[in-house]
Scaffold this motif. Structure first.
Motif, mmCIF file in Angstrom:
data_model
loop_
_atom_site.group_PDB
_atom_site.id
_atom_site.type_symbol
_atom_site.label_atom_id
_atom_site.label_comp_id
_atom_site.label_asym_id
_atom_site.label_seq_id
_atom_site.Cartn_x
_atom_site.Cartn_y
_atom_site.Cartn_z
ATOM 1 N N UNK A 1 76.049 36.599 -6.563
ATOM 2 C CA UNK A 1 76.207 35.484 -5.541
ATOM 3 C C UNK A 1 74.229 35.817 -5.130
ATOM 4 N N UNK A 2 73.914 37.007 -5.047
ATOM 5 C CA UNK A 2 72.406 37.171 -4.698
ATOM 6 C C UNK A 2 71.552 36.598 -5.697
ATOM 7 N N UNK A 3 71.829 36.639 -7.083
ATOM 8 C CA UNK A 3 71.062 36.058 -8.113
ATOM 9 C C UNK A 3 70.921 34.493 -7.822
ATOM 10 N N UNK A 4 72.071 33.787 -7.604
ATOM 11 C CA UNK A 4 72.054 32.432 -7.264
ATOM 12 C C UNK A 4 71.253 32.099 -6.150
ATOM 13 N N UNK A 5 71.387 32.747 -5.084
ATOM 14 C CA UNK A 5 70.575 32.708 -3.948
ATOM 15 C C UNK A 5 69.024 32.800 -4.251
ATOM 16 N N UNK A 6 68.810 33.725 -5.162
ATOM 17 C CA UNK A 6 67.322 33.767 -5.261
ATOM 18 C C UNK A 6 66.799 32.801 -6.105
ATOM 19 N N UNK A 7 67.716 32.301 -7.037
ATOM 20 C CA UNK A 7 67.128 30.977 -7.801
ATOM 21 C C UNK A 7 67.008 29.892 -7.072
ATOM 22 N N UNK A 8 67.718 29.769 -6.070
ATOM 23 C CA UNK A 8 67.737 28.114 -5.471
ATOM 24 C C UNK A 8 67.119 28.241 -4.174
ATOM 25 N N UNK A 9 66.451 29.423 -3.730
ATOM 26 C CA UNK A 9 65.881 29.363 -2.415
ATOM 27 C C UNK A 9 64.486 29.716 -2.432
ATOM 28 N N UNK A 10 63.656 29.218 -1.561
ATOM 29 C CA UNK A 10 62.364 29.397 -1.552
ATOM 30 C C UNK A 10 61.868 30.909 -1.491
ATOM 31 N N UNK A 11 62.490 31.712 -0.734
ATOM 32 C CA UNK A 11 62.503 33.197 -0.676
ATOM 33 C C UNK A 11 63.865 33.615 -0.248
ATOM 34 N N UNK A 12 64.281 34.871 -0.559
ATOM 35 C CA UNK A 12 65.422 35.619 -0.220
ATOM 36 C C UNK A 12 65.046 36.832 0.395
ATOM 37 N N UNK A 13 65.075 36.952 1.609
ATOM 38 C CA UNK A 13 64.381 38.132 2.368
ATOM 39 C C UNK A 13 65.699 39.097 2.456
ATOM 40 N N UNK A 14 65.060 40.497 2.100
ATOM 41 C CA UNK A 14 66.245 41.537 2.258
ATOM 42 C C UNK A 14 65.407 42.503 2.955
ATOM 43 N N UNK A 15 65.622 42.560 4.356
ATOM 44 C CA UNK A 15 64.852 43.366 5.315
ATOM 45 C C UNK A 15 65.325 44.643 5.802
ATOM 46 N N UNK A 16 66.519 44.927 5.267
ATOM 47 C CA UNK A 16 66.948 46.434 5.635
ATOM 48 C C UNK A 16 67.178 46.578 7.154
ATOM 49 N N UNK A 17 67.456 45.419 7.789
ATOM 50 C CA UNK A 17 67.703 45.232 9.176
ATOM 51 C C UNK A 17 68.081 43.856 9.802
ATOM 52 N N UNK A 18 69.601 43.869 9.449
ATOM 53 C CA UNK A 18 70.230 42.605 9.784
ATOM 54 C C UNK A 18 69.840 41.921 10.928
ATOM 55 N N UNK A 19 69.720 42.589 12.107
ATOM 56 C CA UNK A 19 69.497 41.983 13.385
ATOM 57 C C UNK A 19 68.000 41.454 13.536
ATOM 58 N N UNK A 20 67.143 41.812 12.654
ATOM 59 C CA UNK A 20 65.943 41.061 12.636
ATOM 60 C C UNK A 20 65.922 39.650 11.850
#
Length: 296
Positions: free
Chosen positions: A183-202
Motif C-alpha cells: 500500500x505504501x509503495x503504491x501511494x509513493x508511486x502515484x503521489x507527488x509526495x507521501x509525508x510520514x511525519x511521526x505526528x498524525x495530528x499534524x
C-alpha cells in the motif's frame, strides 16, 4: 434512542480543551529543544519524554477540574478513572505530545491533541501547535475553526504530478507487514509526495487547512484519531475505510477498524481507487464499496 447532541452542547467543553492544550503547549515550547529527558517506550522504537508526562498532567488536571465525573484516557497514564457521568458515556482522549520522536531529534513538528467522545464518537477535537502558537478546533456539526476563522479549504484541480498525501501506521504494525509495504509503495508511486511525519495530528491539521490533499492510515493509533478526524471532517474532508465504506473515527475495538482514507472530495474517488488496487482482499463474496460497515 438517545437524541443526537446539539453542537452548542459542547461549546464549554471545547473551551476547556483549547485552554488545556494551549497551556500545555506553552510548557512544551518553553522546554523545547533542550530542557527535557527521554527514554525508550516499548520495544518498537517509540520514546517518551518528561515533557509528555508534564504536559499530560497539566491537561488531565484541567479536564478533571471542569468535568470531574468524565472518563479520561491519556497517552502515557492511561485510564485515570471516571465513568463519563451518569448515563452520558463521555470519554476524553489526551495526546499531550504527538511527535515525541521528532522532539527527541530536535525536529519542531509536534502538537497537543485533545478529543471528547460521547458514546464512542468524537464531538470535540482540538489540535494545538506549540511552535507557532496556532490552535485548530472542531465541534460535531458546528464546523472547524483555526486562528483566522472557519476552515473551509477551496477545491482545487488535481495536480498532474499527483496528490500530496500523508501516511500513518500504528505502533503495532510490523515493518515487514506485506500489506503495508504494498500500500505504501503504491501511494509513493502515484503521489507527488507521501509525508510520514511521526505526528498524525499534524497531518490531520494540514488536511483540514487544505495544505495537503489526502491522508491514509493503516491500523492507526486510537488516542489521536478522533480529534484529528473530527477536525478534518468538519472542515469538509471525506473519510472512508480502506474498502471505501463509511468510517467512524472511534477509539474502541481492534486497530484493524482504524484503517482509513481521508481526502478532499475532489480527489477522494481517485485515491480510493488507488488504495483499493493496492489493498489485499479477504476471502469471501465480493461487496460494493458503498456497503456500510461498522467501525468502533
Amino acid at each position: 434512542m438517545r437524541p443526537t447532541p446539539r453542537p452548542s452542547d459542547f461549546a464549554a467543553e471545547c473551551r476547556t480543551a483549547v485552554a488545556a492544550a494551549e497551556a500545555a503547549g506553552a510548557l512544551l515550547r518553553a522546554r523545547f529543544p533542550d530542557g527535557f529527558a527521554a527514554r525508550p517506550k516499548g520495544a518498537l522504537g517509540d520514546v517518551v519524554t518528561d515533557l509528555d508526562l508534564l504536559a499530560e498532567t497539566m491537561v488531565v488536571d484541567r479536564i478533571r477540574a471542569d468535568y470531574p465525573h468524565d472518563r479520561v484516557l491519556a497517552e502515557e497514564s492511561g485510564d485515570s478513572g471516571g465513568e463519563g457521568g451518569p448515563g452520558r458515556g463521555r470519554t476524553w482522549l489526551v495526546d499531550p505530545l504527538d511527535g515525541s520522536n521528532n522532539v527527541v531529534i530536535g525536529l519542531p513538528v509536534y502538537v497537543v491533541g485533545i478529543a471528547l467522545c460521547v458514546e464512542g464518537a468524537p464531538v470535540v477535537g482540538v489540535v494545538h501547535d506549540p511552535v507557532t502558537g496556532r490552535t485548530w478546533s472542531a465541534r460535531r456539526g458546528a464546523g472547524a475553526r483555526g486562528p483566522a476563522g472557519p476552515l473551509a479549504p477551496a477545491p482545487r484541480p488535481p495536480s498532474p504530478a499527483g496528490p500530496l498525501l500523508a501516511w500513518t501506521q500504528g505502533h503495532a504494525v510490523r515493518r515487514d507487514d506485506p500489506a503495508v509495504r504494498v500500500l505504501r509503495h503504491a501511494l509513493e508511486l502515484r503521489s507527488r509526495r507521501l509525508l510520514q511525519l511521526w505526528a498524525p495530528l499534524v497531518a490531520w491539521a494540514m488536511l483540514a487547512r487544505g495544505d495537503i490533499d489526502g491522508f491514509v492510515g493503516y491500523r492507526a493509533e486510537a488516542i489521536d484519531l478522533p480529534a484529528g478526524a473530527l477536525l478534518a471532517r468538519e472542515a469538509g474532508v471525506v473519510l472512508r475505510g480502506l474498502d471505501g465504506a463509511e468510517f467512524t473515527a472511534g477509539f474502541t475495538g481492534p486497530d484493524t477498524d482504524r484503517s482509513f482514507v481521508a481526502g478532499r472530495p475532489e480527489i477522494l474517488p481517485a485515491l480510493l481507487d488507488l488504495v483499493s488496487a493496492a489493498t489485499p482482499r479477504p476471502a469471501g463474496p465480493p461487496h460494493s464499496r458503498t456497503t456500510p460497515r461498522t467501525t468502533s
